[in-house]
Design a protein around this motif. Structure first.
Motif, PDB file in Angstrom:
ATOM      1  N   GLU A 230     -10.621  -4.835  -8.017  1.00 49.28           N
ATOM      2  CA  GLU A 230      -9.281  -5.529  -7.831  1.00 49.28           C
ATOM      3  C   GLU A 230      -8.432  -4.153  -7.187  1.00 49.28           C
ATOM      4  O   GLU A 230      -7.659  -4.541  -6.267  1.00 49.28           O
ATOM      5  CB  GLU A 230      -8.544  -5.916  -9.015  1.00 49.28           C
ATOM      6  CG  GLU A 230      -7.285  -6.623  -8.738  1.00 49.28           C
ATOM      7  CD  GLU A 230      -6.611  -7.226 -10.116  1.00 49.28           C
ATOM      8  OE1 GLU A 230      -5.454  -6.835 -10.669  1.00 49.28           O
ATOM      9  OE2 GLU A 230      -7.227  -8.177 -10.775  1.00 49.28           O
ATOM     10  N   VAL A 231      -8.618  -2.904  -7.768  1.00 48.27           N
ATOM     11  CA  VAL A 231      -7.869  -2.034  -7.240  1.00 48.27           C
ATOM     12  C   VAL A 231      -8.253  -1.867  -5.698  1.00 48.27           C
ATOM     13  O   VAL A 231      -7.495  -1.617  -5.019  1.00 48.27           O
ATOM     14  CB  VAL A 231      -8.195  -0.720  -7.893  1.00 48.27           C
ATOM     15  CG1 VAL A 231      -7.639   0.539  -7.188  1.00 48.27           C
ATOM     16  CG2 VAL A 231      -7.682  -0.975  -9.280  1.00 48.27           C
ATOM     17  N   LEU A 232      -9.641  -1.694  -5.566  1.00 49.04           N
ATOM     18  CA  LEU A 232     -10.067  -1.355  -3.923  1.00 49.04           C
ATOM     19  C   LEU A 232      -9.594  -2.662  -3.022  1.00 49.04           C
ATOM     20  O   LEU A 232      -9.266  -2.121  -1.943  1.00 49.04           O
ATOM     21  CB  LEU A 232     -11.501  -1.532  -3.878  1.00 49.04           C
ATOM     22  CG  LEU A 232     -12.079  -0.240  -4.924  1.00 49.04           C
ATOM     23  CD1 LEU A 232     -13.503  -0.147  -5.000  1.00 49.04           C
ATOM     24  CD2 LEU A 232     -11.468   1.307  -4.290  1.00 49.04           C
ATOM     25  N   GLU A 233      -9.504  -3.890  -3.617  1.00 45.43           N
ATOM     26  CA  GLU A 233      -9.086  -5.058  -2.713  1.00 45.43           C
ATOM     27  C   GLU A 233      -7.502  -4.486  -2.350  1.00 45.43           C
ATOM     28  O   GLU A 233      -7.250  -5.024  -1.261  1.00 45.43           O
ATOM     29  CB  GLU A 233      -9.051  -6.418  -3.414  1.00 45.43           C
ATOM     30  CG  GLU A 233     -10.527  -6.568  -3.672  1.00 45.43           C
ATOM     31  CD  GLU A 233     -10.926  -7.876  -4.541  1.00 45.43           C
ATOM     32  OE1 GLU A 233     -12.171  -8.625  -4.269  1.00 45.43           O
ATOM     33  OE2 GLU A 233      -9.818  -8.209  -5.240  1.00 45.43           O
ATOM     34  N   SER A 242     -11.294  -2.013   5.277  1.00 45.68           N
ATOM     35  CA  SER A 242     -12.528  -2.830   4.766  1.00 45.68           C
ATOM     36  C   SER A 242     -13.171  -1.814   3.912  1.00 45.68           C
ATOM     37  O   SER A 242     -13.602  -0.510   4.625  1.00 45.68           O
ATOM     38  CB  SER A 242     -13.085  -3.369   5.893  1.00 45.68           C
ATOM     39  OG  SER A 242     -14.585  -4.014   5.221  1.00 45.68           O
ATOM     40  N   ILE A 243     -13.404  -2.133   2.669  1.00 43.36           N
ATOM     41  CA  ILE A 243     -14.350  -1.213   1.861  1.00 43.36           C
ATOM     42  C   ILE A 243     -15.628  -1.861   1.173  1.00 43.36           C
ATOM     43  O   ILE A 243     -15.506  -2.794   0.593  1.00 43.36           O
ATOM     44  CB  ILE A 243     -13.403  -0.878   0.447  1.00 43.36           C
ATOM     45  CG1 ILE A 243     -12.201   0.034   0.982  1.00 43.36           C
ATOM     46  CG2 ILE A 243     -14.415   0.255  -0.330  1.00 43.36           C
ATOM     47  CD1 ILE A 243     -11.342   0.204   0.068  1.00 43.36           C
ATOM     48  N   GLN A 244     -16.808  -1.409   1.999  1.00 41.52           N
ATOM     49  CA  GLN A 244     -18.046  -1.880   1.451  1.00 41.52           C
ATOM     50  C   GLN A 244     -18.538  -1.519   0.060  1.00 41.52           C
ATOM     51  O   GLN A 244     -18.085  -0.346  -0.249  1.00 41.52           O
ATOM     52  CB  GLN A 244     -18.986  -1.851   2.452  1.00 41.52           C
ATOM     53  CG  GLN A 244     -18.840  -2.352   3.775  1.00 41.52           C
ATOM     54  CD  GLN A 244     -19.931  -2.297   4.654  1.00 41.52           C
ATOM     55  OE1 GLN A 244     -21.117  -1.662   4.463  1.00 41.52           O
ATOM     56  NE2 GLN A 244     -19.500  -2.260   6.044  1.00 41.52           N
ATOM     57  N   GLY A 245     -19.149  -2.218  -0.529  1.00 41.94           N
ATOM     58  CA  GLY A 245     -19.725  -1.643  -2.100  1.00 41.94           C
ATOM     59  C   GLY A 245     -18.878  -2.070  -3.209  1.00 41.94           C
ATOM     60  O   GLY A 245     -19.196  -1.703  -4.325  1.00 41.94           O
ATOM     61  N   LYS A 286     -16.798   7.094   5.615  1.00 42.00           N
ATOM     62  CA  LYS A 286     -16.140   6.593   6.422  1.00 42.00           C
ATOM     63  C   LYS A 286     -17.355   5.993   7.529  1.00 42.00           C
ATOM     64  O   LYS A 286     -18.052   6.764   8.238  1.00 42.00           O
ATOM     65  CB  LYS A 286     -15.380   7.344   7.200  1.00 42.00           C
ATOM     66  CG  LYS A 286     -14.219   6.591   8.234  1.00 42.00           C
ATOM     67  CD  LYS A 286     -13.096   7.525   8.691  1.00 42.00           C
ATOM     68  CE  LYS A 286     -12.105   6.667   9.451  1.00 42.00           C
ATOM     69  NZ  LYS A 286     -11.146   7.495  10.043  1.00 42.00           N
ATOM     70  N   LEU A 287     -17.396   4.573   7.587  1.00 43.84           N
ATOM     71  CA  LEU A 287     -18.496   3.898   8.610  1.00 43.84           C
ATOM     72  C   LEU A 287     -17.697   3.886  10.248  1.00 43.84           C
ATOM     73  O   LEU A 287     -18.307   3.499  10.972  1.00 43.84           O
ATOM     74  CB  LEU A 287     -18.893   2.554   7.995  1.00 43.84           C
ATOM     75  CG  LEU A 287     -19.200   2.817   6.534  1.00 43.84           C
ATOM     76  CD1 LEU A 287     -19.671   1.253   6.179  1.00 43.84           C
ATOM     77  CD2 LEU A 287     -20.663   3.733   6.629  1.00 43.84           C
ATOM     78  N   GLY A 288     -16.460   3.904  10.052  1.00 43.81           N
ATOM     79  CA  GLY A 288     -15.841   3.598  11.429  1.00 43.81           C
ATOM     80  C   GLY A 288     -14.416   3.390  11.304  1.00 43.81           C
ATOM     81  O   GLY A 288     -13.839   3.577  10.200  1.00 43.81           O
ATOM     82  N   PRO A 289     -13.543   3.097  12.387  1.00 43.22           N
ATOM     83  CA  PRO A 289     -12.065   3.015  12.294  1.00 43.22           C
ATOM     84  C   PRO A 289     -11.802   2.048  11.088  1.00 43.22           C
ATOM     85  O   PRO A 289     -12.074   0.579  11.254  1.00 43.22           O
ATOM     86  CB  PRO A 289     -11.741   2.380  13.612  1.00 43.22           C
ATOM     87  CG  PRO A 289     -12.730   3.058  14.610  1.00 43.22           C
ATOM     88  CD  PRO A 289     -13.790   2.928  13.707  1.00 43.22           C
ATOM     89  N   ASN A 290     -11.034   2.105  10.121  1.00 46.43           N
ATOM     90  CA  ASN A 290     -10.594   1.449   9.006  1.00 46.43           C
ATOM     91  C   ASN A 290     -11.572   0.779   8.293  1.00 46.43           C
ATOM     92  O   ASN A 290     -11.379  -0.395   7.682  1.00 46.43           O
ATOM     93  CB  ASN A 290      -9.479   0.366   9.669  1.00 46.43           C
ATOM     94  CG  ASN A 290      -8.292   0.867  10.281  1.00 46.43           C
ATOM     95  OD1 ASN A 290      -7.706   1.744   9.708  1.00 46.43           O
ATOM     96  ND2 ASN A 290      -7.969   0.404  11.323  1.00 46.43           N
ATOM     97  N   GLU A 291     -12.631   1.398   8.236  1.00 50.00           N
ATOM     98  CA  GLU A 291     -13.936   0.906   7.363  1.00 50.00           C
ATOM     99  C   GLU A 291     -14.588   1.923   6.784  1.00 50.00           C
ATOM    100  O   GLU A 291     -15.030   3.025   7.261  1.00 50.00           O
ATOM    101  CB  GLU A 291     -14.895   0.369   8.436  1.00 50.00           C
ATOM    102  CG  GLU A 291     -15.957  -0.518   7.746  1.00 50.00           C
ATOM    103  CD  GLU A 291     -17.057  -1.472   8.625  1.00 50.00           C
ATOM    104  OE1 GLU A 291     -17.905  -1.855   8.301  1.00 50.00           O
ATOM    105  OE2 GLU A 291     -16.678  -1.291   9.859  1.00 50.00           O
ATOM    106  N   TYR A 292     -14.939   1.589   5.242  1.00 48.57           N
ATOM    107  CA  TYR A 292     -15.579   2.584   4.342  1.00 48.57           C
ATOM    108  C   TYR A 292     -16.467   1.826   3.598  1.00 48.57           C
ATOM    109  O   TYR A 292     -16.501   0.724   3.459  1.00 48.57           O
ATOM    110  CB  TYR A 292     -14.413   3.346   3.504  1.00 48.57           C
ATOM    111  CG  TYR A 292     -13.130   3.986   4.106  1.00 48.57           C
ATOM    112  CD1 TYR A 292     -13.100   5.225   4.483  1.00 48.57           C
ATOM    113  CD2 TYR A 292     -12.133   3.131   4.861  1.00 48.57           C
ATOM    114  CE1 TYR A 292     -12.285   5.979   5.208  1.00 48.57           C
ATOM    115  CE2 TYR A 292     -11.200   3.824   5.664  1.00 48.57           C
ATOM    116  CZ  TYR A 292     -11.349   5.024   5.529  1.00 48.57           C
ATOM    117  OH  TYR A 292     -10.124   5.739   6.356  1.00 48.57           O
TER     118      TYR A 292
END
Length: 298
Positions: A230-233, A242-245, A286-292
């Motif tokens: 919930e914290v990551l959301e 966007s946070i994967q995993g 960091k996978l890309g702009p605004n994506e982790y």
């Protein structure tokens, strides 16, 4: 002189005779006065009834009435079903003023729906997300969400309604919360909190810190005793990332309890991720702009 006197006498005799005839003369009537009036009234009434015109039988009048009814029904339909939808973007906090003067502060990525022209008949709206309500006194005010409905008359309260989570914090006044699934209900007063349990009913907490529960209004984070997922959301919503995993961290080993004061505008997403990874022995990349992507540290 004699002839003039004779003419005068003759005239007087004629006038006297006319007076006598006028006194004794009676013109025979077949009906008396009352009967004559009754006959005249009967004729008038009969004539009036024969000349009565029914406007409702005229096609033009019928069409005008039908058009008026349809117009009225159309106006009622517009008033009842016309909808206003308000949605906040990632990182955006909105304040919405409702038709009765009630105010709603919306957290990021939240949506609100209500019927402005029907508001005076029913103060009801739908919420998906998180919002703080300052309700003006009046008729019942209801906030509907997928999991529950909260009803009040006039008060200040916060609702969190996202996915499977639903909780209400009452700051002032009194609120009633009813679960949609089983109809269970609870009444909250000031400084009380109700959270929908995984099973049935609500878990109620007393003497809570309302300021901490509604920290987002002041552009602050409150991550005490919340699941890490919930914290990551919330980080995703507030920073538009966007946070994967994060779904892999949804268990009891990752219950967030960050007590330090954090102001959203003073930090960025990587600052928050760095803090979380340090506390829970995680790592992010960091996978890309605004994506982790976040994962347990190897």
């Amino acid at each position: 002189m004699k002839n003039g006197s004779n003419h005068t006498n003759q005239s007087n005799d004629i006038l006297a005779e006319l007076d006598r005839l006028d006194t004794h003369l009676e013109i025979p009537y077949a009906k008396n006065r009352e009967e004559v009036w009754k006959a005249m009234e009967a004729r008038l009434e009969t004539g009036a009834s024969k000349k009565t015109i029914s406007l409702f039988r005229r096609p033009a009048v019928r069409l005008a009435i039908a058009a008026s009814v349809l117009l009225l029904l159309g106006l009622i339909g517009v008033m009842r079903f016309y909808t206003v939808d308000v949605t906040s973007s990632p990182g955006q906090l909105l304040v919405v003023e409702l038709p009765d003067g009630s105010a709603v502060q919306m957290s990021a990525v939240s949506s609100l729906t209500y019927h402005p022209y029907w508001w005076r008949f029913s103060r009801e709206l739908s919420l998906d997300g998180e919002a703080f309500f300052e309700v003006e006194k009046g008729s019942r005010f209801s906030v509907k969400s997928e999991k529950a409905t909260t009803s009040v008359l006039g008060t200040r309260f916060n609702i969190y309604a996202r996915d499977e989570s639903y909780r209400v914090v009452c700051q002032t006044g009194k609120v009633k919360v009813v679960g949609q699934a089983d109809g269970s209900e609870v009444i909250l007063t000031a400084n009380q909190k109700a959270e929908l349990k995984a099973g049935d009913g609500f878990d109620v907490q007393q003497n809570i810190n309302v300021q901490a529960e509604t920290a987002w209004i002041n552009d602050e984070f409150n991550f005490r005793d919340r699941p890490l997922k919930e914290v990551l959301e919330e980080v995703e919503r507030q920073y538009g990332v966007s946070i994967q995993g994060k779904n892999l961290l949804n268990d009891g080993n990752y219950q967030a309890s960050i007590s330090s004061r954090m102001v959203r505008s003073e930090l960025d997403a990587e600052d928050i991720l760095e803090m979380i990874c340090t506390l829970y022995k995680l790592q992010y990349e960091k996978l890309g702009p605004n994506e982790y992507r976040i994962s347990p540290k190897k």
